[in-house]
Design an enzyme around this catalytic site. Structure first.
Site, short mmCIF file in Angstrom:
data_model
loop_
_atom_site.label_atom_id
_atom_site.label_comp_id
_atom_site.label_asym_id
_atom_site.label_seq_id
_atom_site.Cartn_x
_atom_site.Cartn_y
_atom_site.Cartn_z
N CYS A 161 2.48 -3.32 6.95
CA CYS A 161 1.46 -4.26 7.41
C CYS A 161 0.19 -3.56 7.91
O CYS A 161 -0.77 -4.22 8.29
CB CYS A 161 2.05 -5.15 8.48
N GLU A 304 2.44 -6.36 21.68
CA GLU A 304 0.99 -6.27 21.50
C GLU A 304 0.25 -6.68 22.77
O GLU A 304 -0.73 -6.04 23.15
CB GLU A 304 0.55 -7.17 20.33
N HIS A 330 1.20 -14.27 7.30
CA HIS A 330 1.16 -12.82 7.40
C HIS A 330 1.07 -12.28 5.98
O HIS A 330 2.03 -12.33 5.22
CB HIS A 330 2.41 -12.30 8.10
N PHE A 389 5.99 -2.36 10.51
CA PHE A 389 7.36 -1.85 10.57
C PHE A 389 7.31 -0.36 10.29
O PHE A 389 6.51 0.12 9.47
CB PHE A 389 8.22 -2.52 9.48
#
Lengths: 402, 106
Positions: A161, A304, A330, A389
């Protein structure tokens, strides 16, 4: 220090084709998540995604191009063309060895992979002759390089990502280092296939209903697809062709958790944000808006929020933070690019996009979320986060052109 | 969910409408988590019986297979302080999922 200008942006997302469709959806808080009915998807439990249901690649690519490209390359093709059009750059100036092409992706040609495996295991011995060049993660980059005759360094950054954010950052570094004058950068992903959806289900990070980042009742993310692209140019390259930037790509920071393959880490995420600030020569107080990674998974959002607070301290209570993922899903390896498009548009329009879908803010991720619609406010500098990840983190900072 | 952070963790199994559900969930925890059944008490924590995040994923897969319900990881599951809360979170998520299915069918 060589400054890097963004001279063009392009986007393909569930909100539609083009930056304008993407920005409108983000600004108005209109979610492009919808019911998903795909062939061979009978075994899926999760039947929602931010997919482009009506995208017809044949409207954008020739028959020859279609044969050798996967859906993720189609998205990249369209987004790159939009960025180049906005940049107003001539084909002659663009081509050659002083330009780089870097289109990130998390996976690559997943639709071709899924179809080919399906055919093969069904007993079909003649699978698509160009399966390999369609599937390889670098194929979107190669397609862009071939289309625009770019002979400088071209490669694909793949870091799940964070792929797009790292592609954009590394493109800027190539320009700064003097290796090239300009770079086509971004990310593309087309991962909404039955087998891929099932694999995401197995991780238990897909929500069966909606993405609700930072909400107490959040239960996962929604998969999206699309591509975001930019043309980055050095100040000298812009001056030579009389171009003006729409924004500066002022900072890029990246870090690795070096810990867990799935669980995120506060220190790693914070380190990427701090590195981006340092790179831009800015301090935390200079940031007017944060576009969060904000996936809607239990772990990311807590992590986050803690990382933002670690860097921004008490300023956290005043800096608006919103996530684009409830709107466009996403988009994995495209997310950093699509979200930087939104972040840049927010800055250009002086409008902070709302954070939607929160039923009750989670006190464990206390942030200043614009829950009641967009906020008109001048933005001089904005930060966009991507965390992947494997613990690969990347943050980008754009600043306004005065 | 009440402010469970303020209250001490429960020491008994949750009071569910369908009392047999607790046993069925415990069966799945035993099998998928590879835990000895007599270690499964309401007060045991996931750590003390050796359940890691991957085991929780496996348990949720078992729930899907045996009870035909997809459960994603949500905050209540992630913050369960002991097995009583963990079982209650699974039961609550199953109930939400059923409600959503019924809404879809309408």
């Amino acid at each position: 220090m060589i400054r890097i200008g963004i001279t063009g942006m392009g986007a393909v997302s569930a909100a539609g084709i083009g930056v304008s469709a993407l920005w409108q959806a983000a600004r108005d808080g209109n979610s492009a998540v919808s019911a998903l009915n795909i062939p061979r998807g009978e075994a899926l439990r999760v039947r929602v995604a931010a997919a482009l249901h009506d995208f017809d690649a044949a409207e954008h690519l020739t028959d020859q191009e279609l044969k050798r490209t996967d859906r993720f390359s189609h998205f990249a093709h369209v987004a790159v063309n939009e960025a180049l059009q906005q940049a107003g750059i001539s084909a002659d100036t663009l081509k050659g060895s002083r330009t780089s092409a870097i289109i990130g992706t998390g996976i690559g040609g997943m639709n071709t992979l899924d179809d080919s495996y399906h055919d093969f295991y069904q007993g079909k011995t003649r699978v698509h002759a160009l399966s390999i060049p369609r599937i390889m993660p670098s194929s979107a980059t190669s397609h862009v390089s071939i289309t625009h005759q770019i002979t400088g360094p071209s490669f694909c950054v793949t870091s799940a990502c964070s792929s797009a954010s790292q592609s954009i950052g590394i493109g800027a570094q190539l320009i700064r280092s003097g290796i090239v004058d300009r770079a086509i950068v971004g990310g593309s992903e087309a991962c909404i296939t039955p087998a891929s959806m099932k694999a995401w289900e197995m991780m238990r990070v897909l929500s069966p209903d909606s993405s609700r980042p930072f909400s107490k009742d959040r239960n996962g993310m929604i998969l999206g697809e699309g591509a975001g692209a930019f043309l980055l140019e050095s100040e000298a390259a812009m001056a030579a062709r009389g171009a003006t930037p729409i924004a500066w790509l002022a900072g890029y920071g990246t870090s690795s958790d070096a810990r867990d393959i799935i669980q995120p880490d506060v220190d790693g995420a914070a380190a990427a944000m701090q590195a981006a600030l340092d790179d831009a020569g800015l301090s935390a107080g200079d940031i007017d808006y944060i576009n969060a990674h904000g996936t809607g998974t239990v772990l990311n959002d807590i992590n986050e929020a803690a990382a933002i607070r670690k860097i921004f301290g008490d300023l956290t209570d005043n800096i608006p933070v919103s996530s684009s993922k409830p709107v466009i899903g996403h988009t994995l390896g495209a997310s950093g690019a699509l979200e930087l498009v939104i972040t840049t548009m927010a800055m250009r329009e002086g409008c902070i996009p709302p954070h939607i879908n929160v039923t009750e803010p989670d006190p464990k991720c206390a942030l200043n979320l614009p829950l009641n619609g967009a906020i008109s406010r001048p933005i001089a500098a904005a930060l966009s986060n991507s965390f992947a990840f494997g613990g690969i983190n990347a943050s980008l900072i754009v600043t306004a052109v005065r | 969910m009440t402010d469970q952070e303020l209250a001490p963790p429960p020491t008994t199994w949750p009071d569910l409408e369908d009392a047999t559900l607790i046993d069925r969930i415990i069966d799945i925890i035993t099998e998928e988590g590879v835990v000895e059944r007599d270690k499964i008490t309401p007060e045991a924590t996931l750590e003390t019986i050796g359940l890691e995040s991957m085991d929780v994923v496996m348990i949720l897969m078992g729930i899907e297979e045996k009870m035909d319900t997809y459960l994603p990881m949500d905050a209540q599951l992630a913050s369960a302080r002991n097995l009583s809360e963990f079982v209650a979170a699974i039961a609550a998520a199953m109930k939400n999922s059923e409600t959503a299915k019924e809404a879809d069918a309408e």
